[in-house]
Structures are given as structure tokens and as C-alpha cells.
Design a protein around this motif. Structure first.
Motif, short mmCIF file in Angstrom:
data_model
loop_
_atom_site.label_atom_id
_atom_site.label_comp_id
_atom_site.label_asym_id
_atom_site.label_seq_id
_atom_site.Cartn_x
_atom_site.Cartn_y
_atom_site.Cartn_z
N VAL A 25 -30.55 -10.03 4.73
CA VAL A 25 -30.10 -8.93 5.58
C VAL A 25 -30.88 -8.93 6.90
CG1 VAL A 25 -30.02 -6.41 5.77
CG2 VAL A 25 -29.30 -7.52 3.66
N LEU A 26 -32.15 -9.22 6.85
CA LEU A 26 -32.95 -9.31 8.07
C LEU A 26 -32.43 -10.42 8.98
CD1 LEU A 26 -35.44 -8.23 9.58
CD2 LEU A 26 -36.76 -9.98 8.41
N HIS A 27 -32.09 -11.56 8.39
CA HIS A 27 -31.52 -12.66 9.18
C HIS A 27 -30.20 -12.24 9.80
CE1 HIS A 27 -33.90 -16.38 7.72
NE2 HIS A 27 -34.63 -15.29 7.62
N LEU A 28 -29.38 -11.51 9.06
CA LEU A 28 -28.12 -11.05 9.63
C LEU A 28 -28.35 -10.11 10.82
CD1 LEU A 28 -25.83 -10.36 6.54
CD2 LEU A 28 -25.69 -12.22 8.18
N CYS A 29 -29.33 -9.24 10.71
CA CYS A 29 -29.64 -8.35 11.84
C CYS A 29 -30.10 -9.13 13.06
CB CYS A 29 -30.72 -7.34 11.43
SG CYS A 29 -30.16 -6.15 10.22
N ILE A 30 -30.91 -10.14 12.86
CA ILE A 30 -31.37 -10.96 13.98
C ILE A 30 -30.20 -11.72 14.60
CG2 ILE A 30 -32.82 -12.95 14.57
CD1 ILE A 30 -34.81 -11.88 12.47
N ILE A 31 -29.31 -12.24 13.76
CA ILE A 31 -28.13 -12.96 14.25
C ILE A 31 -27.25 -12.03 15.07
CG2 ILE A 31 -25.98 -14.05 13.47
CD1 ILE A 31 -27.71 -15.21 11.13
N LEU A 32 -27.03 -10.83 14.58
CA LEU A 32 -26.22 -9.87 15.34
C LEU A 32 -26.89 -9.49 16.66
CD1 LEU A 32 -24.91 -7.57 12.48
CD2 LEU A 32 -23.63 -9.27 13.80
N THR A 33 -28.21 -9.44 16.68
CA THR A 33 -28.93 -9.16 17.92
C THR A 33 -28.72 -10.29 18.93
OG1 THR A 33 -30.59 -7.92 16.70
CG2 THR A 33 -31.20 -8.67 18.90
N PHE A 34 -28.79 -11.54 18.47
CA PHE A 34 -28.55 -12.67 19.36
C PHE A 34 -27.13 -12.63 19.92
CE2 PHE A 34 -32.34 -14.77 17.76
CZ PHE A 34 -32.76 -15.47 18.88
N ILE A 35 -26.15 -12.36 19.07
CA ILE A 35 -24.76 -12.32 19.53
C ILE A 35 -24.56 -11.15 20.49
CG2 ILE A 35 -22.38 -11.92 18.77
CD1 ILE A 35 -23.02 -13.65 16.34
N GLY A 36 -25.17 -10.01 20.20
CA GLY A 36 -25.06 -8.86 21.09
C GLY A 36 -25.66 -9.13 22.45
N PHE A 37 -26.82 -9.78 22.48
CA PHE A 37 -27.45 -10.09 23.76
C PHE A 37 -26.63 -11.12 24.54
CE2 PHE A 37 -30.72 -12.14 26.47
CZ PHE A 37 -31.00 -11.04 27.24
N ALA A 38 -26.03 -12.07 23.82
CA ALA A 38 -25.17 -13.06 24.48
C ALA A 38 -23.94 -12.39 25.09
CB ALA A 38 -24.75 -14.14 23.48
N LEU A 39 -23.34 -11.47 24.36
CA LEU A 39 -22.18 -10.74 24.91
C LEU A 39 -22.60 -9.87 26.09
CD1 LEU A 39 -20.32 -9.76 21.63
CD2 LEU A 39 -19.70 -11.54 23.27
N PHE A 40 -23.79 -9.32 26.03
CA PHE A 40 -24.31 -8.55 27.16
C PHE A 40 -24.44 -9.44 28.40
CE2 PHE A 40 -28.04 -7.28 29.64
CZ PHE A 40 -27.60 -6.04 30.09
N LEU A 41 -24.94 -10.65 28.20
CA LEU A 41 -25.07 -11.57 29.33
C LEU A 41 -23.72 -11.93 29.93
CD1 LEU A 41 -27.85 -14.08 28.23
CD2 LEU A 41 -27.97 -12.37 30.04
N ILE A 42 -22.71 -12.02 29.09
CA ILE A 42 -21.39 -12.40 29.57
C ILE A 42 -20.73 -11.25 30.33
CG2 ILE A 42 -19.05 -13.03 28.85
CD1 ILE A 42 -20.33 -14.59 26.54
#
Length: 82
Positions: A25-42
């Protein structure tokens, strides 16, 4: 009677430990954070960053690819049998 006992013990033997589930679950949260930051950059064009738009797209693509590979690795580790 023995059949139901066997099914019950197989179910408990196949369950993952609490530590392993928490880490997944912790890994999933980190993965979602990476995807969220990437979408923010876009999509956040109004934020002043000293990076060109193509650079932001490239960085976001790298982050999304990293998140996908990290998810695959954590899923394989979670599914492996002890």
C-alpha cells in the motif's frame, strides 16, 4: 470436516503478512504521488518554472514510466510465494 479444515488452513497460509501488505500500500501511494506530480508538470502551465514545455513533458514521461515499472516490480514482489 477435514475438507473444510484444509480449505481454511490453505486460505490462511496463502494470505500475505501485514508487513508485506502495508509495504504494498505504501508503494501504491508513492506511485500515485509520482503520477500526480507528472500530471501536474504536464497540465500546470500557469506555474512559472525555468523549464521549457518540452522539458516538462519529457520529465513527466520519465516519471510516469518510472511509476509504471515500480508498480510492476512491487506487484511481482507482492505476488511471489514465500
Amino acid at each position: 470436516m477435514a475438507s473444510s479444515y484444509r480449505r481454511r488452513t490453505q486460505r490462511y497460509d496463502s494470505q500475505k503478512s501485514l508487513n508485506r501488505r502495508f509495504l504494498f500500500v505504501l508503494h501504491l501511494c508513492i506511485i500515485l504521488t509520482f503520477i500526480g506530480f507528472a500530471l501536474f508538470l504536464i497540465f500546470a502551465r500557469h506555474i512559472e518554472l525555468n523549464i521549457s514545455y518540452n522539458g516538462r513533458l519529457g520529465m513527466a514521461a520519465i516519471m510516469i514510466i518510472y511509476a509504471i515499472t515500480r508498480f510492476i516490480r512491487s506487484w511481482q514482489k507482492f505476488k511471489e510465494v514465500d
